[in-house]
Design a protein around this motif. Structure first.
Motif, PDB file in Angstrom:
ATOM      1  N   VAL A 151       0.717  -1.046   0.005  1.00  0.00           N
ATOM      2  CA  VAL A 151       0.048  -0.127   0.077  1.00  0.00           C
ATOM      3  C   VAL A 151       0.884   1.202  -0.031  1.00  0.00           C
ATOM      4  O   VAL A 151       1.852   1.099   0.917  1.00  0.00           O
ATOM      5  CB  VAL A 151      -1.019   0.018   1.081  1.00  0.00           C
ATOM      6  CG1 VAL A 151      -1.807   1.457   1.432  1.00  0.00           C
ATOM      7  CG2 VAL A 151      -1.852  -1.257   1.381  1.00  0.00           C
ATOM      8  N   ILE A 152       0.629   2.248  -1.005  1.00  0.00           N
ATOM      9  CA  ILE A 152       1.492   3.576  -1.168  1.00  0.00           C
ATOM     10  C   ILE A 152       0.640   4.602  -1.222  1.00  0.00           C
ATOM     11  O   ILE A 152      -0.514   4.342  -1.817  1.00  0.00           O
ATOM     12  CB  ILE A 152       2.380   3.170  -2.034  1.00  0.00           C
ATOM     13  CG1 ILE A 152       1.906   2.911  -3.477  1.00  0.00           C
ATOM     14  CG2 ILE A 152       3.576   2.061  -1.808  1.00  0.00           C
ATOM     15  CD1 ILE A 152       2.883   2.634  -4.575  1.00  0.00           C
ATOM     16  N   ASP A 153       1.278   5.781  -1.169  1.00  0.00           N
ATOM     17  CA  ASP A 153       0.663   7.007  -1.226  1.00  0.00           C
ATOM     18  C   ASP A 153       1.355   7.590  -2.546  1.00  0.00           C
ATOM     19  O   ASP A 153       2.411   7.391  -2.998  1.00  0.00           O
ATOM     20  CB  ASP A 153       1.158   7.927  -0.358  1.00  0.00           C
ATOM     21  CG  ASP A 153       0.221   7.789   1.161  1.00  0.00           C
ATOM     22  OD1 ASP A 153      -0.956   7.257   1.117  1.00  0.00           O
ATOM     23  OD2 ASP A 153       0.898   7.632   2.180  1.00  0.00           O
ATOM     24  N   ILE A 154       0.412   8.051  -3.536  1.00  0.00           N
ATOM     25  CA  ILE A 154       0.813   8.726  -4.828  1.00  0.00           C
ATOM     26  C   ILE A 154       0.189  10.239  -4.704  1.00  0.00           C
ATOM     27  O   ILE A 154      -0.943  10.353  -4.173  1.00  0.00           O
ATOM     28  CB  ILE A 154       0.612   7.835  -5.868  1.00  0.00           C
ATOM     29  CG1 ILE A 154      -0.892   7.713  -6.238  1.00  0.00           C
ATOM     30  CG2 ILE A 154       1.165   6.579  -6.095  1.00  0.00           C
ATOM     31  CD1 ILE A 154      -1.621   7.164  -7.370  1.00  0.00           C
ATOM     32  N   PHE A 155       0.854  10.952  -5.570  1.00  0.00           N
ATOM     33  CA  PHE A 155       0.325  12.385  -5.632  1.00  0.00           C
ATOM     34  C   PHE A 155      -0.593  12.121  -7.084  1.00  0.00           C
ATOM     35  O   PHE A 155      -0.248  11.511  -7.702  1.00  0.00           O
ATOM     36  CB  PHE A 155       1.170  13.263  -6.053  1.00  0.00           C
ATOM     37  CG  PHE A 155       2.003  13.544  -4.685  1.00  0.00           C
ATOM     38  CD1 PHE A 155       1.509  14.258  -3.524  1.00  0.00           C
ATOM     39  CD2 PHE A 155       3.333  13.413  -4.555  1.00  0.00           C
ATOM     40  CE1 PHE A 155       2.236  14.345  -2.311  1.00  0.00           C
ATOM     41  CE2 PHE A 155       4.162  13.464  -3.617  1.00  0.00           C
ATOM     42  CZ  PHE A 155       3.559  14.024  -2.227  1.00  0.00           C
ATOM     43  N   MET A 156      -1.852  12.724  -6.869  1.00  0.00           N
ATOM     44  CA  MET A 156      -2.657  12.639  -7.977  1.00  0.00           C
ATOM     45  C   MET A 156      -2.211  13.280  -9.360  1.00  0.00           C
ATOM     46  O   MET A 156      -2.385  12.808 -10.316  1.00  0.00           O
ATOM     47  CB  MET A 156      -4.082  13.585  -7.525  1.00  0.00           C
ATOM     48  CG  MET A 156      -4.693  13.156  -6.390  1.00  0.00           C
ATOM     49  SD  MET A 156      -5.681  11.195  -6.618  1.00  0.00           S
ATOM     50  CE  MET A 156      -6.985  11.672  -7.740  1.00  0.00           C
ATOM     51  N   GLU A 157      -1.261  14.433  -9.130  1.00  0.00           N
ATOM     52  CA  GLU A 157      -0.605  14.938 -10.385  1.00  0.00           C
ATOM     53  C   GLU A 157       0.342  13.992 -11.051  1.00  0.00           C
ATOM     54  O   GLU A 157       0.734  14.150 -12.130  1.00  0.00           O
ATOM     55  CB  GLU A 157       0.064  16.202 -10.080  1.00  0.00           C
ATOM     56  CG  GLU A 157       1.183  15.868  -9.290  1.00  0.00           C
ATOM     57  CD  GLU A 157       1.806  17.414  -8.726  1.00  0.00           C
ATOM     58  OE1 GLU A 157       3.286  17.261  -8.411  1.00  0.00           O
ATOM     59  OE2 GLU A 157       1.322  18.226  -8.514  1.00  0.00           O
ATOM     60  N   ASN A 158       0.789  12.845 -10.321  1.00  0.00           N
ATOM     61  CA  ASN A 158       1.742  11.922 -11.133  1.00  0.00           C
ATOM     62  C   ASN A 158       0.767  10.867 -11.768  1.00  0.00           C
ATOM     63  O   ASN A 158       1.477   9.924 -12.479  1.00  0.00           O
ATOM     64  CB  ASN A 158       2.224  11.358  -9.962  1.00  0.00           C
ATOM     65  CG  ASN A 158       3.427  12.134  -9.248  1.00  0.00           C
ATOM     66  OD1 ASN A 158       3.798  13.205  -9.862  1.00  0.00           O
ATOM     67  ND2 ASN A 158       3.937  11.819  -8.261  1.00  0.00           N
ATOM     68  N   ILE A 159      -0.589  10.973 -11.744  1.00  0.00           N
ATOM     69  CA  ILE A 159      -1.157   9.970 -12.476  1.00  0.00           C
ATOM     70  C   ILE A 159      -1.360  10.519 -13.984  1.00  0.00           C
ATOM     71  O   ILE A 159      -1.658  11.612 -14.424  1.00  0.00           O
ATOM     72  CB  ILE A 159      -2.711   9.816 -12.149  1.00  0.00           C
ATOM     73  CG1 ILE A 159      -2.653   9.198 -10.822  1.00  0.00           C
ATOM     74  CG2 ILE A 159      -3.565   8.870 -12.947  1.00  0.00           C
ATOM     75  CD1 ILE A 159      -3.976   9.004  -9.881  1.00  0.00           C
ATOM     76  N   GLU A 160      -0.695   9.710 -14.884  1.00  0.00           N
ATOM     77  CA  GLU A 160      -1.037   9.872 -16.445  1.00  0.00           C
ATOM     78  C   GLU A 160      -1.895   9.282 -17.089  1.00  0.00           C
ATOM     79  O   GLU A 160      -2.397   8.116 -16.676  1.00  0.00           O
ATOM     80  CB  GLU A 160       0.507   9.713 -16.903  1.00  0.00           C
ATOM     81  CG  GLU A 160       1.713  10.311 -16.283  1.00  0.00           C
ATOM     82  CD  GLU A 160       2.985  10.071 -16.986  1.00  0.00           C
ATOM     83  OE1 GLU A 160       3.022   9.390 -17.848  1.00  0.00           O
ATOM     84  OE2 GLU A 160       4.182  10.461 -16.431  1.00  0.00           O
ATOM     85  N   PRO A 161      -2.380   9.914 -18.243  1.00  0.00           N
ATOM     86  CA  PRO A 161      -3.077   9.106 -18.890  1.00  0.00           C
ATOM     87  C   PRO A 161      -2.746   7.735 -19.654  1.00  0.00           C
ATOM     88  O   PRO A 161      -1.425   7.871 -19.572  1.00  0.00           O
ATOM     89  CB  PRO A 161      -3.639   9.946 -19.986  1.00  0.00           C
ATOM     90  CG  PRO A 161      -2.772  11.074 -20.208  1.00  0.00           C
ATOM     91  CD  PRO A 161      -2.032  11.302 -19.091  1.00  0.00           C
TER      92      PRO A 161
END
Length: 156
Positions: free
Chosen positions: A101-111
């Motif tokens: 389980v990890i935390d990611i930043f929403m801005e790092n999600i690419e299409p």
């Protein structure tokens, strides 16, 4: 005046199917269980393996390898059932292993990249690059499309 911009974070669970890492938002995940006896349900689509009785609750089970047209594999000690909730319905997803389980930043999600001929394309909501890892974010609504999956359990 300086405005502080807060980055939105999302907690995800990372799991493995064959040689790829996939992810789901933790807020949809209810539990992660070891593989248990699955009761077949007649007249269901092939990727619905059947149902389980988990602490008195009957839960339909989908094998994601079959759903994504990935080579079938014998279940091992690492195989897990991820119990997810969508629209107040619990469904189990069979995966090769649940990694972390990890935390990611929403801005790092690419299409999602355009991959011609990939059956799983329609199930992907985006990708996240973390160091040397590439995580494929699943679109749970499409994976659990009621017209293809859950209704067939009830109709069977």
């Amino acid at each position: 005046m300086i405005e502080q911009i807060e980055q939105e974070e999302m907690k995800i669970i990372v799991f493995q199917l064959k040689d790829k890492e996939y992810a789901l938002p933790v807020n949809h995940v209810k539990a992660i269980e070891k593989i248990i006896h699955i009761t077949r349900v007649p007249k269901t689509v092939p990727f619905i393996k059947g149902v389980i009785n988990l602490r008195g609750v009957i839960i339909p089970i989908i094998d994601l390898r079959i759903r994504f047209a990935i080579d079938d594999q014998v279940y091992t000690e690492q195989t897990r059932i991820i119990i997810v909730t969508l629209d107040e319905m619990d469904v189990g997803l069979i995966v090769d292993s649940a990694n972390d389980v990890i935390d990611i930043f929403m801005e790092n999600i690419e299409p999602q990249p355009d991959v011609v001929g990939s059956i799983a394309d329609e199930f992907i909501s985006g990708v996240v690059k973390l160091d040397k890892r590439l995580l494929i974010l699943l679109n749970l609504e499409k994976v659990l499309n009621p017209e293809e999956t859950l209704l067939s359990v009830k109709e069977g």
